[in-house]
Write an enzyme that holds these catalytic residues in place. Sequence first.
Site, PDB file in Angstrom:
ATOM      1  N   CYS A   1      15.269  -9.790  80.539  1.00  0.00           N
ATOM      2  CA  CYS A   1      16.100  -8.368  80.537  1.00  0.00           C
ATOM      3  C   CYS A   1      17.510  -8.673  80.084  1.00  0.00           C
ATOM      4  O   CYS A   1      18.225  -9.487  80.280  1.00  0.00           O
ATOM      5  CB  CYS A   1      16.241  -7.787  81.922  1.00  0.00           C
ATOM      6  SG  CYS A   1      14.655  -7.819  82.776  1.00  0.00           S
TER       7      CYS A   1
ATOM      8  N   CYS B   1      20.806  -8.253  82.085  1.00  0.00           N
ATOM      9  CA  CYS B   1      20.699  -9.019  83.364  1.00  0.00           C
ATOM     10  C   CYS B   1      21.916  -9.591  83.748  1.00  0.00           C
ATOM     11  O   CYS B   1      22.579 -10.038  83.036  1.00  0.00           O
ATOM     12  CB  CYS B   1      19.532 -10.190  83.338  1.00  0.00           C
ATOM     13  SG  CYS B   1      19.690 -10.979  85.004  1.00  0.00           S
TER      14      CYS B   1
ATOM     15  N   CYS C   1      14.186 -17.676  85.676  1.00  0.00           N
ATOM     16  CA  CYS C   1      13.350 -16.288  85.465  1.00  0.00           C
ATOM     17  C   CYS C   1      12.423 -16.574  84.324  1.00  0.00           C
ATOM     18  O   CYS C   1      12.562 -17.275  83.214  1.00  0.00           O
ATOM     19  CB  CYS C   1      14.282 -15.093  85.364  1.00  0.00           C
ATOM     20  SG  CYS C   1      13.339 -13.537  85.351  1.00  0.00           S
TER      21      CYS C   1
HETATM   22  C1  SAM Z   1      19.174  -9.838  89.143  1.00  0.00           C
HETATM   23  S1  SAM Z   1      17.666  -8.992  89.513  1.00  0.00           S
HETATM   24  C2  SAM Z   1      16.978 -10.294  90.244  1.00  0.00           C
HETATM   25  C3  SAM Z   1      15.438  -9.994  91.082  1.00  0.00           C
HETATM   26  C4  SAM Z   1      14.320  -9.871  89.947  1.00  0.00           C
HETATM   27  N1  SAM Z   1      14.426 -10.879  88.976  1.00  0.00           N
HETATM   28  C5  SAM Z   1      14.436  -8.376  89.482  1.00  0.00           C
HETATM   29  O1  SAM Z   1      14.771  -8.211  88.271  1.00  0.00           O
HETATM   30  O2  SAM Z   1      14.043  -7.535  90.454  1.00  0.00           O
HETATM   31  C6  SAM Z   1      18.266  -8.054  90.966  1.00  0.00           C
HETATM   32  C7  SAM Z   1      18.378  -6.599  90.635  1.00  0.00           C
HETATM   33  O3  SAM Z   1      19.528  -6.286  89.754  1.00  0.00           O
HETATM   34  C8  SAM Z   1      19.138  -5.432  88.882  1.00  0.00           C
HETATM   35  N2  SAM Z   1      19.966  -5.660  87.803  1.00  0.00           N
HETATM   36  C9  SAM Z   1      19.958  -6.761  86.939  1.00  0.00           C
HETATM   37  N3  SAM Z   1      21.134  -6.764  85.777  1.00  0.00           N
HETATM   38  C10 SAM Z   1      21.635  -5.493  86.237  1.00  0.00           C
HETATM   39  C11 SAM Z   1      22.826  -4.885  85.456  1.00  0.00           C
HETATM   40  N4  SAM Z   1      23.356  -5.254  84.374  1.00  0.00           N
HETATM   41  N5  SAM Z   1      23.274  -3.867  86.319  1.00  0.00           N
HETATM   42  C12 SAM Z   1      22.515  -3.191  87.243  1.00  0.00           C
HETATM   43  N6  SAM Z   1      21.584  -3.780  87.792  1.00  0.00           N
HETATM   44  C13 SAM Z   1      21.123  -4.922  87.472  1.00  0.00           C
HETATM   45  C14 SAM Z   1      17.708  -5.521  88.563  1.00  0.00           C
HETATM   46  O4  SAM Z   1      16.774  -4.721  87.922  1.00  0.00           O
HETATM   47  C15 SAM Z   1      17.308  -5.973  90.029  1.00  0.00           C
HETATM   48  O5  SAM Z   1      16.742  -4.727  90.621  1.00  0.00           O
HETATM   49  S1  SF4 Z   2      16.841  -8.797  85.891  1.00  0.00           S
HETATM   50 FE1  SF4 Z   2      17.391 -10.939  85.322  1.00  0.00          FE
HETATM   51  S2  SF4 Z   2      16.360 -12.019  86.824  1.00  0.00           S
HETATM   52 FE2  SF4 Z   2      15.601 -10.064  87.033  1.00  0.00          FE
HETATM   53  S3  SF4 Z   2      13.564  -9.974  85.819  1.00  0.00           S
HETATM   54 FE3  SF4 Z   2      15.126  -9.180  84.381  1.00  0.00          FE
HETATM   55  S4  SF4 Z   2      16.011 -11.363  83.589  1.00  0.00           S
HETATM   56 FE4  SF4 Z   2      14.916 -11.784  85.354  1.00  0.00          FE
END
Ligand code: SAM
Ligand code: SF4
Length: 357
Positions: free
Chosen positions: A83, A86, A79
């Site tokens: 975040c 994440c 990525c």
């Molecule tokens: C892991 S991300 C991958 C896709 C992309 N990178 C994104 O951020 O949309 C998939 C979804 O999971 C959410 N997400 C990530 N970490 C999270 C957490 N700790 N609790 C709930 N949702 C989460 C993100 O905001 C996103 O909508």
């Molecule tokens: S939630 Fe995780 S995978 Fe999605 S943009 Fe943020 S750092 Fe990248």
Amino acid sequence: MVTSSKISSTFAAMLMKIRSIVSNLFTSVLMLVSGSRAQQTLFTTRTSPPKTHSKEEKEISDSQLTTPSSVNYHFTRQCNYKCGFCFHTAKTSFVLPIDEAKKGLLLLKQAGMEKINFSGGEPFVHQKGDFLGLLVKYCKDELKLASVSIVSNGSLIKETWFQKYGDYLDILAISCDSFDEETNKAIGRSQGRKSHLDNLHKVRNWCREYKVAFKINSVVNTFNVEEDMSERISVLNPVRWKVFQCLLIEGENAGENSLREAEKFVISDQQFQDFLDRHKSIKCLVPESNQKMKDSYLILDEYMRFLDCREGRKDPSKSILDVGVEEAIKFSGFDEKMFRIRGGKYVWSKAEMKLEW
Ligand SMILES: C[S@@+](CC[C@H](N)C(=O)[O-])C[C@H]1O[C@@H](n2cnc3c(N)ncnc32)[C@H](O)[C@@H]1O
Ligand code: SF4
């Protein structure tokens, strides 16, 4: 004469029956005590009285809860954002060769998959989005899946991608946790000096132009919990606004060997509810508490292994490429009833959505 093996198989059958009754009772109680929108949808779409088993419930027990009708394929963990909360982090840089990935998708289709969602990591990172585009095209054009969708942070999407692959995509979800750029930066939802919100708006307009349904995902956490996003969401007018309560997963964003420490982002159930109450005028809002989210997704990782989150971490099954879908899915921890309760099954094909383009 009754053999001991006959006795034990009868006993096992009785146990299975008791388990099924207890499980059905539990689901009914869950549905009665909670007033979520998803559950209301389930009730209002019933055609038979609540005491009898609905067609939907019967279908669930007939299929023994193992049909992979909706699958989330996190084909990469790489990525460009950071975040802080994440829960699917860059623990490997592995991505399957495209022919292997297609083989796995075909196996899933043969096992009953109707919807695929591509996620990550950031799905547009690998081969500048072409790997993703080719899989999207394969799923729509060759596998004829009812719904093909993507979840992305939106920062790497180019208009040329829509020109090449837009026809094959039903839904594009862009994650946005705040309409304040500083808050996005503090969360880590940004790269360098680029504006996350400018990208969000650009992608929204391309979705309109190239006829892709536009969705927004937001994670409620300590940084945005007091925000009122109603006005900005109304203007963007997504088909669905998924609102997640920030979830901790051991080994991903909590505990030893994790790449993130998300404890400081976690909010209480009451804070989550207050956020939902503040946004109750938004009709497309679909809330997902930690409890609803944890086991109600079928998650495939970069090796095409199902990830079981029941223990609060991601325990992998064997790969569907090695043991097949039926065997691997036994270790997915997937709760199909919760999937239905959270409203996982909805109108997910753009052909069936009444979209105003
Ligand atoms: C892991 S991300 C991958 C896709 C992309 N990178 C994104 O951020 O949309 C998939 C979804 O999971 C959410 N997400 C990530 N970490 C999270 C957490 N700790 N609790 C709930 N949702 C989460 C993100 O905001 C996103 O909508
Ligand atoms: S939630 Fe995780 S995978 Fe999605 S943009 Fe943020 S750092 Fe990248």
